[in-house]
Enzyme design. Structure first.
Site, PDB file in Angstrom:
ATOM      1  N   HIS A 178     -14.637 -48.732  17.555  1.00 41.11           N
ATOM      2  CA  HIS A 178     -15.897 -48.222  16.998  1.00 41.11           C
ATOM      3  C   HIS A 178     -16.770 -49.340  16.435  1.00 41.11           C
ATOM      4  O   HIS A 178     -17.928 -49.102  16.092  1.00 41.11           O
ATOM      5  CB  HIS A 178     -15.630 -47.149  15.941  1.00 41.11           C
ATOM      6  N   ASP A 238      -8.775 -46.638  19.349  1.00 38.13           N
ATOM      7  CA  ASP A 238      -9.720 -47.320  18.469  1.00 38.13           C
ATOM      8  C   ASP A 238      -9.373 -48.804  18.343  1.00 38.13           C
ATOM      9  O   ASP A 238      -9.424 -49.370  17.242  1.00 38.13           O
ATOM     10  CB  ASP A 238      -9.771 -46.660  17.086  1.00 38.13           C
ATOM     11  N   SER A 283     -13.253 -52.286   8.663  1.00 36.69           N
ATOM     12  CA  SER A 283     -12.684 -51.824   9.924  1.00 36.69           C
ATOM     13  C   SER A 283     -12.400 -53.007  10.835  1.00 36.69           C
ATOM     14  O   SER A 283     -13.273 -53.849  11.060  1.00 36.69           O
ATOM     15  CB  SER A 283     -13.642 -50.865  10.630  1.00 36.69           C
TER      16      SER A 283
END
Length: 478
Positions: free
Chosen positions: A120, A150, A226
């Site tokens: 992402h 992911d 992230s």
């Protein structure tokens, strides 16, 4: 599958400090030191005061900041924010390019520039810039990305001798271990937070899909972290930070990291030249064992996954498994859900053999099952319908195990599937993944049969479809 083994402590002072935090109370020793930290008691207050500083100094150069840019076409419509008219006028307005920027973190995995981050963050980026801890900047390209997991592997251009983290076997991680979460949020500089591993085998609870499988930590994961690193007290990477569940939307909550064992598979496949991530194919569906089923099967507690259905070409079916059997473990690791089953097969790796523990008729047996990709048999044989047909521009393919796996069709699916409905088909309500059963009463078994039936349908067109496990009939006046 072979993972890089854990390294010993690189700082006796650090080890002593961590031991002091765990084992010393105001009145003396509280508990025995954990087995993994077999070091001496700190000899001075200075050693205790060191904290995580030596570990952070060694690990942070391998954590990078990632700037990703993507150009998308958008329509500037005056009705875009209207709750009623936005749907009716969604194709109204001039198409204009719009730049979307994302910011995240990444971890260098090798001295020659392989970097892992989240899908992402970089998965659909057109331009990627990576900034190291020492402020050097490099262009990067995505080698391998997978939305379900992911995860994405990048390669930095024109680099050598980079600092990097070693991958630890995440199956050796235990609840209660001290961990650090390191990231570079919003480009303002690196942040470090500490905590413990608070849970393992967390599935379907964070970014990704039903294939998700996560390490849970209470170490705060700051916004923008992230793709950052979750490391142990030896400085080895045990996971890649992916998300946090928080009521406030801040960094206080439950953090999730993708295990290093899965990262290793991505790294190996990217080095092998794969442009998409491949998982071993089970060719089965199943559900967790509940209390009633456990009692009926002679289990002392609910454990394992019961098989509901098997494809005829499944490697499990070819090795004697059948519906109703219970899978208790893969390579000695217990499983309790389909997500865990997929994860265990994935980290075993393609081309290998997984030892699967089966319970059938009250008897346990270990069976070796080959880890293979879903077969492309019969060939997809894609066909695009011509302008002279009732539904022009529609792409049709044969259904095979690979198609079933890719589009998440029922295991019993056969015949012809719509891969792309085309402009006319989309307006008519057709979708990618629809299975065509018949056209005007003619059974459809190949793309060629469907194309022929669409050429002379008469004044009406009747399509019998299978969508999401349900049969539907669509009629059109031509």
């Amino acid at each position: 599958m072979t993972l890089i083994s854990r390294r010993p402590f690189r700082s006796s002072a650090l080890a002593s400090a961590l031991l002091a935090l765990l084992a010393l109370g105001p009145g003396g020793p509280l508990t025995a030191p954990p087995a993994m930290a077999q070091t001496r008691v700190p000899a001075s207050q200075a050693e205790i005061s060191l904290g995580f500083a030596p570990l952070v100094k060694e690990a942070t150069p391998a954590v990078v900041n990632i700037y990703a840019k993507r150009v998308v076409a958008t329509r500037q419509s005056p009705f875009a924010n209207d709750p009623i008219f936005s749907e009716f006028f969604k194709n109204f307005g001039q198409v204009r390019p719009q730049v979307q920027n994302s910011l995240g973190s990444g971890v260098i995995l090798s001295d020659d520039g392989y970097v892992v981050s989240n899908y992402h963050v970089v998965g659909q980026a057109d331009e990627i810039r990576v900034v190291l801890n020492d402020r050097r900047e490099f262009n990067a390209k995505v080698l391998l990305a997978d939305e379900n997991s992911d995860l994405a592997i990048l390669r930095l251009e024109g680099v050598k001798d980079l600092p990097h983290l070693s991958l630890r076997d995440s199956d050796s991680v235990e609840v209660g271990e001290l961990v650090l979460a390191i990231g570079n949020p919003f480009g303002v500089g690196q942040t470090v937070s500490s905590g413990i591993v608070s849970g393992l085998a967390r599935s379907g609870t964070a970014t990704g899909s039903e294939r998700g499988y996560f390490i849970q930590t209470d170490a705060p994961i700051n916004p923008g972290n992230s793709g950052g690193a979750l490391i142990d007290v030896n400085g080895d990477l045990i996971g890649v930070n992916t998300s946090i569940l928080s009521r406030s939307g801040g960094s206080n909550g439950i953090g999730f990291a993708i295990p290093a064992a899965l990262v290793r598979q991505f790294l190996d496949q990217s080095r092998a030249g794969n442009d998409h991530f491949e998982r071993p194919w089970a060719g089965m569906s199943g559900h967790p064992v509940d209390l009633d089923m456990a009692e009926a099967s002679g289990l002392d507690r609910p454990e394992g996954m019961v098989i509901d259905a098997l494809h005829a070409e499944s490697p499990f079916a070819n090795n004697g498994f059948k519906p109703g059997d219970i899978i208790l473990a893969v390579d000695g690791k217990p499983i309790s859900s389909p997500a865990e089953m997929v994860y265990r097969m994935t980290v075993t790796g393609l081309g290998g053999q997984a030892v699967v523990t089966r319970l059938s008729g009250g008897t346990r047996k270990d069976i070796s099952v080959p880890m293979i990709v879903a077969p492309e048999d019969p060939a997809r044989d894609p066909l695009k319908t011509g302008e002279e047909t009732a539904v022009p521009g529609m792409t049709l393919i044969n259904i095979n195990p690979a198609v079933i796996n890719e589009f998440q069709l029922q295991l019993s699916a056969r015949g012809v599937m719509i891969e792309e409905p085309g402009r006319i088909g989309q307006r008519a309500g057709l979708r990618a993944g629809d299975t065509i059963l018949s056209i005007n009463g003619t059974d459809i078994d190949t793309p060629q049969t469907a194309d022929a039936a669409l050429r002379n349908p008469g004044r009406t067109l009747e399509l019998s479809l299978l969508r999401d496990g349900k049969t539907a009939t669509m009629r059109f006046r031509l």
